[in-house]
Scaffold this motif. Structure first.
Motif, mmCIF file in Angstrom:
data_model
loop_
_atom_site.group_PDB
_atom_site.id
_atom_site.type_symbol
_atom_site.label_atom_id
_atom_site.label_comp_id
_atom_site.label_asym_id
_atom_site.label_seq_id
_atom_site.Cartn_x
_atom_site.Cartn_y
_atom_site.Cartn_z
ATOM 1 N N ALA A 216 1.157 -1.086 -0.066
ATOM 2 C CA ALA A 216 0.154 -0.412 -0.164
ATOM 3 C C ALA A 216 0.801 0.939 -0.232
ATOM 4 O O ALA A 216 0.277 2.342 -0.594
ATOM 5 C CB ALA A 216 -0.438 -0.054 1.096
ATOM 6 N N ASP A 217 2.056 1.700 0.976
ATOM 7 C CA ASP A 217 2.598 1.727 1.166
ATOM 8 C C ASP A 217 3.348 3.093 -0.863
ATOM 9 O O ASP A 217 3.738 4.048 -0.453
ATOM 10 C CB ASP A 217 3.915 2.069 2.389
ATOM 11 N N SER A 218 3.931 1.009 -1.205
ATOM 12 C CA SER A 218 4.312 1.314 -2.653
ATOM 13 C C SER A 218 3.582 1.667 -3.271
ATOM 14 O O SER A 218 4.791 2.355 -4.606
ATOM 15 C CB SER A 218 5.399 0.431 -3.002
ATOM 16 N N SER A 219 2.286 2.017 -3.424
ATOM 17 C CA SER A 219 1.089 1.961 -4.233
ATOM 18 C C SER A 219 0.631 3.625 -3.768
ATOM 19 O O SER A 219 -0.128 3.779 -4.435
ATOM 20 C CB SER A 219 0.526 1.365 -4.660
ATOM 21 N N ALA A 220 0.920 3.862 -2.797
ATOM 22 C CA ALA A 220 0.249 5.611 -2.379
ATOM 23 C C ALA A 220 0.625 7.121 -3.125
ATOM 24 O O ALA A 220 2.199 7.051 -3.476
ATOM 25 C CB ALA A 220 0.481 5.422 -0.917
ATOM 26 N N ALA A 221 0.132 7.937 -3.838
ATOM 27 C CA ALA A 221 0.914 8.715 -3.847
ATOM 28 C C ALA A 221 -0.263 10.128 -2.692
ATOM 29 O O ALA A 221 -1.573 9.863 -2.704
ATOM 30 C CB ALA A 221 0.406 9.777 -4.861
ATOM 31 N N GLY A 222 -0.578 10.589 -2.048
ATOM 32 C CA GLY A 222 -1.317 11.206 -0.763
ATOM 33 C C GLY A 222 -2.032 10.171 0.190
ATOM 34 O O GLY A 222 -1.642 9.204 0.134
ATOM 35 N N ASN A 223 -2.699 10.327 0.256
ATOM 36 C CA ASN A 223 -4.128 9.727 0.340
ATOM 37 C C ASN A 223 -4.894 8.573 -0.658
ATOM 38 O O ASN A 223 -5.561 7.714 -0.388
ATOM 39 C CB ASN A 223 -5.422 10.306 0.927
ATOM 40 N N ILE A 224 -4.369 8.772 -1.666
ATOM 41 C CA ILE A 224 -4.851 7.638 -3.054
ATOM 42 C C ILE A 224 -3.935 6.615 -3.369
ATOM 43 O O ILE A 224 -2.955 6.673 -3.111
ATOM 44 C CB ILE A 224 -5.179 7.874 -4.059
ATOM 45 N N VAL A 225 -4.161 5.088 -3.096
ATOM 46 C CA VAL A 225 -3.146 4.102 -3.514
ATOM 47 C C VAL A 225 -3.805 3.279 -4.533
ATOM 48 O O VAL A 225 -5.349 3.124 -4.626
ATOM 49 C CB VAL A 225 -4.107 3.205 -2.087
ATOM 50 N N ARG A 226 -3.118 3.624 -5.754
ATOM 51 C CA ARG A 226 -3.679 2.760 -7.458
ATOM 52 C C ARG A 226 -2.994 1.576 -7.198
ATOM 53 O O ARG A 226 -1.834 1.684 -7.110
ATOM 54 C CB ARG A 226 -3.495 3.913 -7.890
ATOM 55 N N LEU A 227 -3.719 0.347 -7.745
ATOM 56 C CA LEU A 227 -3.597 -0.923 -7.759
ATOM 57 C C LEU A 227 -4.541 -1.260 -8.767
ATOM 58 O O LEU A 227 -5.489 -1.149 -9.263
ATOM 59 C CB LEU A 227 -3.865 -1.440 -6.520
ATOM 60 N N SER A 228 -3.514 -2.098 -9.381
ATOM 61 C CA SER A 228 -4.697 -2.599 -10.435
ATOM 62 C C SER A 228 -5.239 -3.628 -10.120
ATOM 63 O O SER A 228 -5.385 -4.239 -9.619
ATOM 64 C CB SER A 228 -3.527 -3.706 -11.417
ATOM 65 N N PRO A 229 -6.713 -4.436 -10.871
ATOM 66 C CA PRO A 229 -7.518 -4.897 -10.284
ATOM 67 C C PRO A 229 -6.953 -6.627 -10.871
ATOM 68 O O PRO A 229 -7.658 -7.763 -11.248
ATOM 69 C CB PRO A 229 -8.417 -4.643 -10.862
ATOM 70 N N VAL A 230 -5.414 -7.114 -11.223
ATOM 71 C CA VAL A 230 -5.227 -8.244 -11.306
ATOM 72 C C VAL A 230 -5.342 -8.746 -10.234
ATOM 73 O O VAL A 230 -5.483 -8.981 -9.000
ATOM 74 C CB VAL A 230 -3.447 -7.570 -11.730
ATOM 75 N N LEU A 231 -5.558 -10.424 -10.679
ATOM 76 C CA LEU A 231 -5.975 -11.459 -9.359
ATOM 77 C C LEU A 231 -3.970 -11.255 -8.285
ATOM 78 O O LEU A 231 -3.525 -11.373 -8.811
ATOM 79 C CB LEU A 231 -5.280 -13.049 -10.175
ATOM 80 N N PHE A 232 -4.951 -11.351 -7.125
ATOM 81 C CA PHE A 232 -3.959 -11.444 -5.913
ATOM 82 C C PHE A 232 -4.160 -12.503 -4.667
ATOM 83 O O PHE A 232 -5.490 -12.915 -4.690
ATOM 84 C CB PHE A 232 -4.255 -10.249 -5.285
ATOM 85 N N GLN A 233 -2.951 -13.273 -4.372
ATOM 86 C CA GLN A 233 -3.257 -14.542 -3.603
ATOM 87 C C GLN A 233 -2.569 -14.435 -2.576
ATOM 88 O O GLN A 233 -1.516 -15.385 -2.086
ATOM 89 C CB GLN A 233 -3.086 -16.608 -4.711
ATOM 90 N N PRO A 234 -2.237 -12.843 -1.686
ATOM 91 C CA PRO A 234 -1.106 -13.886 -0.598
ATOM 92 C C PRO A 234 -0.933 -14.767 0.435
ATOM 93 O O PRO A 234 -2.634 -15.499 1.197
ATOM 94 C CB PRO A 234 -1.957 -12.332 0.555
ATOM 95 N N ILE A 235 -0.031 -14.731 1.292
ATOM 96 C CA ILE A 235 0.111 -16.053 2.067
ATOM 97 C C ILE A 235 -0.041 -15.091 3.050
ATOM 98 O O ILE A 235 1.503 -14.856 3.172
ATOM 99 C CB ILE A 235 0.671 -17.610 1.276
ATOM 100 N N ALA A 236 0.478 -16.492 4.277
ATOM 101 C CA ALA A 236 0.481 -16.010 5.860
ATOM 102 C C ALA A 236 2.254 -15.847 5.605
ATOM 103 O O ALA A 236 2.287 -17.344 5.256
ATOM 104 C CB ALA A 236 0.123 -16.225 7.049
ATOM 105 N N ALA A 237 3.488 -15.470 6.477
ATOM 106 C CA ALA A 237 4.043 -16.105 7.004
ATOM 107 C C ALA A 237 4.380 -17.021 7.463
ATOM 108 O O ALA A 237 5.201 -18.043 7.219
ATOM 109 C CB ALA A 237 5.229 -15.073 7.695
ATOM 110 N N ASP A 238 3.694 -17.451 8.726
ATOM 111 C CA ASP A 238 3.173 -18.893 9.566
ATOM 112 C C ASP A 238 3.043 -20.136 8.432
ATOM 113 O O ASP A 238 4.144 -20.835 8.525
ATOM 114 C CB ASP A 238 1.968 -19.183 10.606
ATOM 115 N N ASP A 239 2.369 -19.428 7.593
ATOM 116 C CA ASP A 239 1.891 -21.155 6.122
ATOM 117 C C ASP A 239 3.502 -21.301 5.286
ATOM 118 O O ASP A 239 3.878 -22.306 5.422
ATOM 119 C CB ASP A 239 0.927 -20.601 5.135
ATOM 120 N N VAL A 240 3.861 -20.158 5.152
ATOM 121 C CA VAL A 240 5.296 -19.935 4.264
ATOM 122 C C VAL A 240 6.216 -21.021 5.150
ATOM 123 O O VAL A 240 6.790 -21.799 4.339
ATOM 124 C CB VAL A 240 5.746 -18.548 4.003
#
Ligand SMILES: NC(=O)c1ccc[n+]([C@@H]2O[C@H](COP(=O)([O-])OP(=O)(O)OC[C@H]3O[C@@H](n4cnc5c(N)ncnc54)[C@H](OP(=O)(O)O)[C@@H]3O)[C@@H](O)[C@H]2O)c1
Length: 250
Positions: free
Chosen positions: A140-164
């Motif tokens: 979020a921080d790396s994609s933010a400009a001021g109060n707007i976070v700009r992201l593509s609606p591509v598919l995303f499937q994050p995993i928890a560090a405990d699982d990794v």
């Protein structure tokens, strides 16, 4: 069995070290602070003595394009050379799903790391993971400009560090796969929706805007760029459970 975890003090490394020690293994949690440095070579020979498995979970202190490439190339070369001179039977490394399908500086460095492993001839398993849930705030921080976070609606499937960490430990104790396996979280949804859900859950007022042209760390992404294309090993911890655990731990 003696196992060396390079980056053993990091997010995934520290969790992997605990799991392996609980299973009764002798584990070296290697990091510059413990006198083992894959960039300078310091302490590598001693760490390898009598070890059978090396798990590389190190990360570059800088994510700047040139610095990160230099880190993974130098670290990989020094580590694999030390392993070649020792009795290592299995090298395990943690890489990222889609690094050869999206072009950004960090992904190029991970491709270079994988190439060195394949060329080394040391029996290995490369685990390509999707992004960690713990990394959502950083994204979020790396994609933010001021109060707007700009992201593509591509598919995303994050995993928890405990699982990794649990999967990394299992893979390290099994026979080398001589190739790549992919791992991901149990839930798949558009990138912008997951980040918006995260920001709302942590009370971050920034607004997420869906923008198909938005880049990921400078690279163009398409619908399936960041998710496994084939069969993947799925973690068990979904977003809500991960959030509950991380808020309880805070
Ligand atoms: N973030 C993601 O979403 C994601 C997704 C898939 C794969 N990955 C990969 O997962 C791996 C682990 O990431 P992480 O987030 O757990 O890393 P992290 O928390 O940033 O930890 C990095 C570790 O590397 C160590 N390190 C740094 N320089 C070193 C050196 N010269 N020699 C030896 N160790 C060194 C650090 O030691 P000190 O504590 O002493 O600094 C620390 O233990 C990385 O290779 C990353 O590319 C990340």
């Amino acid at each position: 069995m003696k196992i060396v975890v390079i980056g053993g003090t990091g997010l995934i490394g520290s969790k992997t070290v605990v799991i392996l020690r609980q299973s009764g293994h002798e584990v070296v949690a290697a990091s510059p602070k413990s006198g083992i440095n894959t960039i300078t070579g310091e302490g590598l020979e001693e760490a390898m003595a009598g070890a059978r498995v090396v798990i590389d979970l190190a990360n570059s202190p800088s994510f700047e394009d040139k610095a990160v490439l230099e880190f993974f190339e130098t670290s990989g070369r020094n580590l694999l050379a030390a392993e070649g001179a020792a009795t290592i039977r299995h090298h395990v490394a943690l890489s990222i799903v889609g690094i050869d399908r999206t072009d950004n500086g960090y992904f190029r460095a991970k491709v270079a790391q994988e190439k060195l492993i394949k060329a080394s001839g040391i029996p290995s398993t490369i685990i390509r993971s999707t992004q960690f849930l713990e990394f959502l705030g950083g994204i979020a921080d790396s994609s933010a400009a001021g109060n707007i976070v700009r992201l593509s609606p591509v598919l995303f499937q994050p995993i928890a560090a405990d699982d990794v960490a649990a999967i990394v430990a299992d893979v390290a104790l099994a026979a080398p796969r001589s190739g790549i396996i992919e791992i991901a979280g149990p839930e798949r949804a558009p990138f912008n929706e997951i980040i918006a859900r995260y920001l709302k859950a942590v009370g971050d007022p920034r607004e997420v805007v869906s923008d198909p042209e938005a880049r990921y760390w400078g690279g163009r992404v398409e619908e399936h760029s960041l998710v496994p294309l084939g069969e993947a090993h799925l973690g068990r911890i979904g977003f809500d459970e991960w959030l509950r655990r991380s808020q309880a731990a805070a």
